[in-house]
Design a protein around this motif. Structure first.
Motif, short mmCIF file in Angstrom:
data_model
loop_
_atom_site.label_atom_id
_atom_site.label_comp_id
_atom_site.label_asym_id
_atom_site.label_seq_id
_atom_site.Cartn_x
_atom_site.Cartn_y
_atom_site.Cartn_z
N ARG A 497 0.81 -1.22 0.00
CA ARG A 497 0.00 0.00 0.00
C ARG A 497 0.83 1.27 0.00
O ARG A 497 0.31 2.35 -0.25
CB ARG A 497 -0.92 0.02 1.23
N ARG A 498 2.10 1.17 0.30
CA ARG A 498 2.94 2.36 0.43
C ARG A 498 3.08 3.08 -0.91
O ARG A 498 3.25 2.46 -1.95
CB ARG A 498 4.32 1.95 0.94
N GLU A 499 2.99 4.42 -0.87
CA GLU A 499 3.13 5.22 -2.09
C GLU A 499 4.55 5.10 -2.64
O GLU A 499 5.53 5.14 -1.89
CB GLU A 499 2.82 6.69 -1.80
N LEU A 500 4.66 4.95 -3.97
CA LEU A 500 5.95 4.79 -4.62
C LEU A 500 6.57 6.16 -4.86
O LEU A 500 5.95 7.04 -5.46
CB LEU A 500 5.76 4.06 -5.95
N VAL A 501 7.78 6.37 -4.37
CA VAL A 501 8.49 7.64 -4.58
C VAL A 501 9.70 7.35 -5.46
O VAL A 501 10.73 6.87 -4.99
CB VAL A 501 8.93 8.28 -3.24
N ARG A 502 9.56 7.62 -6.75
CA ARG A 502 10.62 7.27 -7.69
C ARG A 502 11.71 8.34 -7.74
O ARG A 502 11.45 9.52 -7.54
CB ARG A 502 10.06 7.09 -9.10
N GLY A 503 12.91 7.87 -8.08
CA GLY A 503 14.03 8.77 -8.26
C GLY A 503 15.25 7.99 -8.72
O GLY A 503 15.27 6.75 -8.65
N PRO A 504 16.29 8.66 -9.20
CA PRO A 504 17.51 7.96 -9.60
C PRO A 504 18.21 7.36 -8.38
O PRO A 504 18.27 7.98 -7.32
CB PRO A 504 18.35 9.07 -10.25
N LEU A 505 18.73 6.13 -8.53
CA LEU A 505 19.33 5.41 -7.41
C LEU A 505 20.69 4.85 -7.77
O LEU A 505 20.92 4.44 -8.91
CB LEU A 505 18.41 4.26 -6.97
N ASP A 506 21.57 4.81 -6.76
CA ASP A 506 22.86 4.13 -6.88
C ASP A 506 22.70 2.79 -6.16
O ASP A 506 22.82 2.70 -4.93
CB ASP A 506 23.96 4.98 -6.25
N LEU A 507 22.38 1.76 -6.93
CA LEU A 507 22.14 0.44 -6.33
C LEU A 507 23.43 -0.15 -5.76
O LEU A 507 23.38 -0.97 -4.84
CB LEU A 507 21.53 -0.49 -7.38
N THR A 508 24.58 0.23 -6.30
CA THR A 508 25.86 -0.23 -5.75
C THR A 508 25.99 0.22 -4.30
O THR A 508 26.37 -0.55 -3.42
CB THR A 508 27.03 0.33 -6.59
N SER A 509 25.65 1.50 -4.05
CA SER A 509 25.74 2.04 -2.69
C SER A 509 24.77 1.32 -1.75
O SER A 509 25.13 0.99 -0.61
CB SER A 509 25.44 3.54 -2.72
N ILE A 510 23.54 1.06 -2.23
CA ILE A 510 22.56 0.35 -1.39
C ILE A 510 23.06 -1.04 -1.04
O ILE A 510 22.95 -1.49 0.11
CB ILE A 510 21.21 0.27 -2.13
N ALA A 511 23.64 -1.75 -2.03
CA ALA A 511 24.15 -3.11 -1.77
C ALA A 511 25.27 -3.08 -0.73
O ALA A 511 25.35 -3.97 0.14
CB ALA A 511 24.63 -3.73 -3.08
N HIS A 512 26.15 -2.05 -0.80
CA HIS A 512 27.24 -1.94 0.19
C HIS A 512 26.68 -1.70 1.59
O HIS A 512 27.17 -2.28 2.58
CB HIS A 512 28.18 -0.80 -0.19
N GLU A 513 25.67 -0.83 1.71
CA GLU A 513 25.08 -0.55 3.03
C GLU A 513 24.48 -1.81 3.64
O GLU A 513 24.67 -2.10 4.83
CB GLU A 513 24.01 0.53 2.89
N VAL A 514 23.71 -2.56 2.83
CA VAL A 514 23.09 -3.78 3.34
C VAL A 514 24.15 -4.81 3.72
O VAL A 514 24.05 -5.48 4.76
CB VAL A 514 22.12 -4.36 2.28
N THR A 515 25.20 -4.94 2.90
CA THR A 515 26.29 -5.89 3.21
C THR A 515 26.98 -5.53 4.52
O THR A 515 27.31 -6.41 5.33
CB THR A 515 27.31 -5.90 2.06
N GLY A 516 27.18 -4.24 4.75
CA GLY A 516 27.81 -3.80 6.01
C GLY A 516 26.98 -4.20 7.21
O GLY A 516 27.53 -4.67 8.23
N ARG A 517 25.66 -4.04 7.14
CA ARG A 517 24.81 -4.44 8.25
C ARG A 517 24.86 -5.95 8.49
O ARG A 517 24.89 -6.43 9.64
CB ARG A 517 23.37 -3.99 7.99
N LEU A 518 24.87 -6.72 7.39
CA LEU A 518 24.94 -8.18 7.52
C LEU A 518 26.24 -8.61 8.18
O LEU A 518 26.27 -9.56 8.99
CB LEU A 518 24.77 -8.84 6.15
N ARG A 519 27.34 -7.93 7.86
CA ARG A 519 28.63 -8.28 8.48
C ARG A 519 28.60 -7.98 9.98
O ARG A 519 29.13 -8.76 10.79
CB ARG A 519 29.77 -7.51 7.81
N ARG A 520 27.96 -6.86 10.36
CA ARG A 520 27.90 -6.51 11.78
C ARG A 520 27.00 -7.48 12.54
O ARG A 520 27.26 -7.81 13.71
CB ARG A 520 27.40 -5.08 11.94
N GLN A 521 25.92 -7.96 11.88
CA GLN A 521 25.01 -8.90 12.52
C GLN A 521 25.59 -10.32 12.61
O GLN A 521 25.20 -11.11 13.48
CB GLN A 521 23.68 -8.95 11.76
#
Length: 660
Positions: A497-521
């Protein structure tokens, strides 16, 4: 206009009559001269002779049709070659008109007007054009000057007959007609205008020098919209003209309806050469162009490439007779509305009934007196004009009804959509309230179960044997798993149900952020992660972060039992679209069960082997679908899995990468 004819007499005659009709003309005697003129000038109409000293007119026609710069040029073939096969050859090559010599000058000029008007957008000009019909050149030119100064375009004619032809050619916004004219008078001119379906809406102002008291009454009875005495000042004429146009709404005559005063083509079909020539001599006197065919077969072949306005058909002919020819004509949709007049030397009642039964519109006996034939042809042309006008009116009425129906449907759809949106918003509010209630009411007892189980383990461990303690640990694990399941289901509901807010994204940066959290967990788990540089996309940053949390989390989880666990994030080309991927070398899966991966609560591994609720991939699929993309997986048991997804739009493919 371009005139190409090697006969000086014909060439000069054409130039003279076209210039008299206000057409500028370039005349050429050879194909070479014509080619030079065509390379230097754009022509509205080219009139070509077929037999030229240095070329064939048909070849010149082909060159015109092949030349993009001459795309708007109409072509009229004017030739002594009158055989049907020659006419068909010319028309199939691309001619707009084919006229045999000797020709009727008035017909040639009329067709020139018609072809030029058809090839140009003259709607704006027609709204401003006023036609003056007056035999006094002094008065005509003075009035013309006044109208030009007032901003009108002006056409002129010196007689009633010429005025009628000009009206058919120009389709003016209004006419100013002198009451006293040589030949037919002004009142008769207006009466004929009112009888013509294509011209009847033209406002007409009648001028007269008469001082008779009933002159105005006679003018209005003739069909005039306004009346002015010639003795009045030009300002009065101009004022009456403006008032007349204003009250008429400046209506432009209907250009989809053919005028009876315009050029008409008559097809005469008879095996008698003598009678055909008699028709060819008699009918042009009324401004008709007569096309001759010697058999029913020739007539049908000709009609396939050239439309006509009326057909004169002999009843008795060798080969395909008149009755069968008529039946075939009336069975062809695009020809059935052409009036057919059956001609025969037989005058018995049975023959007439048979002819009318075959589809003929009229039936007359052959005679050297063509007065009856002239009248019957005119009557059939008038009938067809009225039928065409009624058909056009019905089509316009149906179009308006369709537009009204579409408008009503659109309004109803909008109202239904608004009601559905309102209802959906209400349902979403109810769902939010329900979700809150579920989260609150279910979590509270689960927390109690978990808390009291922990208290038992801590405070009464000495009173429980090992099996009892294990049972309590099972209870705690189930409660915690249930709480996680509730959280995941609520997240899945909110994502939908959440409204979609589109915009240009750096998916490489998102993947690095998620990987960092997984390493800490999971600090004790050694995983090699390679993420490609420059992974660019467009979408909702928060939702696509959830996608990577689920895909990288799964890869991390299912490769946890390998000492050389490796995860790769990149992009590939699939079916002309970029597909991002997350690949691992973990447990993998059997492709036979790939369809179950993205279903809610669907798991291909037991919770004892790998923990989880079976909601993560369903969440990924919903997010990707909301972005207009698709998601799929490839894998092999024991060899890892790769999850692909696409997004709407695209960016240049990324290259390179480094370990995260």
């Amino acid at each position: 206009m371009l005139v190409v004819d090697d006969s000086l007499t014909v060439r000069m005659s054409l130039v003279e009559m076209l210039e008299a009709a206000d057409f500028p003309v370039v005349a050429c005697a050879t194909g070479a001269e014509a080619r030079k003129a065509l390379s230097e000038t754009r022509f509205a109409l080219a009139i070509l002779d077929i037999l030229l000293p240095d070329t064939d007119g048909i070849e010149l026609l082909k060159e015109i049709r092949a030349n993009p710069s001459a795309a708007g040029t109409a072509v009229m073939l004017l030739t002594t070659e009158t055989e049907v096969r020659d006419r068909i050859r010319g028309l199939k090559t691309g001619a707009d008109e084919y006229i045999g010599k000797p020709y009727d000058p008035s017909y040639v000029v009329a067709r020139a007007h018609e072809l030029v008007r058809r090839g140009q957008d003259t709607g704006a000009a027609a709204e401003e054009t006023v036609l003056i019909v007056d035999d006094s050149i002094t008065f005509r030119e003075a009035l013309k000057a006044v109208l030009l100064e007032a901003g009108y375009r002006v056409a002129v004619a010196s007689t009633g007959e010429k005025g009628l032809r000009q009206a058919a050619h120009v389709r003016p916004a209004a006419m100013i007609v002198d009451g006293d004219l040589p030949g037919i008078d002004g009142g008769t001119v207006i009466q004929r205008i009112r009888l013509d379906a294509a011209l009847r809406r033209i406002p007409c102002l009648l001028l007269t020098a008469s001082d008779e008291r009933d002159a105005e009454v006679k003018a209005l009875e003739a069909g005039a919209d306004a009346f002015v005495r010639k003795a009045d000042d030009f300002a009065v004429i101009l004022a009456k003209l403006k008032a007349m146009l204003r009250s008429a709404g400046v209506q432009v005559p209907d250009r989809d309806t053919a005028s009876l005063l315009g050029p008409k083509k008559i097809l005469a079909v008879d095996d008698s050469e003598t009678y055909l020539q008699a028709l060819a001599d008699a009918l042009p006197q009324d401004g008709y162009d007569v096309v001759l065919a010697r058999s029913g077969e020739e007539a049908l072949e000709l009609l396939a490439v050239q439309p006509v306005d009326c057909i004169l058909l002999d009843l008795m002919m060798p080969g395909l007779g008149g009755l069968e020819t008529c039946r075939r004509l009336k069975s062809i949709v695009i020809l059935r509305d052409i009036p057919v007049i059956m001609l025969t030397a037989a005058e018995d009642r049975e023959t007439m009934i048979e002819g009318l039964g075959a589809g003929a519109d009229d039936f007359i006996s052959k005679s050297s007196d063509f007065a009856v034939l002239h009248a019957r042809v005119g009557a059939q042309l008038r009938r067809k004009q009225f039928e065409d006008e009624n058909r056009l009116f019905r089509e316009q009425l149906l179009e308006k009804e369709l537009e009204a129906t579409e408008a009503r449907s659109a309004k109803e759809v909008a109202e239904v959509r608004a009601a559905l949106v309102e209802e959906l918003e209400l349902k979403n509010k109810e769902l939010d309230a329900f979700s809150y209630s579920v989260a609150h009411d279910l979590r509270a007892p689960l927390r109690s179960i978990d808390g009291f189980s922990q208290a038992l383990l801590e405070d009464y461990a000495d009173k429980l044997d090992d099996m009892g303690q294990q049972y309590l640990r099972y209870v705690r694990e189930s409660a915690q798993q249930m709480a996680e399941l509730i959280d995941n289901l609520l997240d899945l509901s909110r994502i939908t149900r959440r409204e979609l807010v589109r915009g240009p994204l750096d998916l490489t940066s998102i993947a690095h952020e998620v990987t960092g959290r997984l390493r800490r967990q999971n600090p004790k788990q050694a995983v090699s992660v390679v993420i490609a540089d420059g992974l660019l996309g467009e979408g909702d940053a928060r939702l696509l972060t959830v996608v990577f949390e689920n895909l990288l989390g799964n890869a991390w989880k299912f490769s946890s039992k390998r000492a050389d666990a490796t995860i790769e994030v990149g992009v590939v080309d699939r079916n002309a679209r970029r597909a991002f991927f997350v690949r691992d070398n973990g447990a993998g899966f059997d492709m036979a069960y790939a369809a179950k991966l993205f279903g809610v609560f669907q798991r291909l591994h037991s919770s004892a082997e790998f923990e989880g609720t079976g909601i993560g991939l369903a969440t990924v699929q919903r997010i990707i679908h909301r972005h207009g993309g698709r998601v799929w997986a490839e894998g092999e048991v024991g060899c890892g899995a790769t999850f692909f997804f696409t997004l709407e739009g695209g960016h240049p493919r990324a290259h390179g990468g480094h370990e995260a």
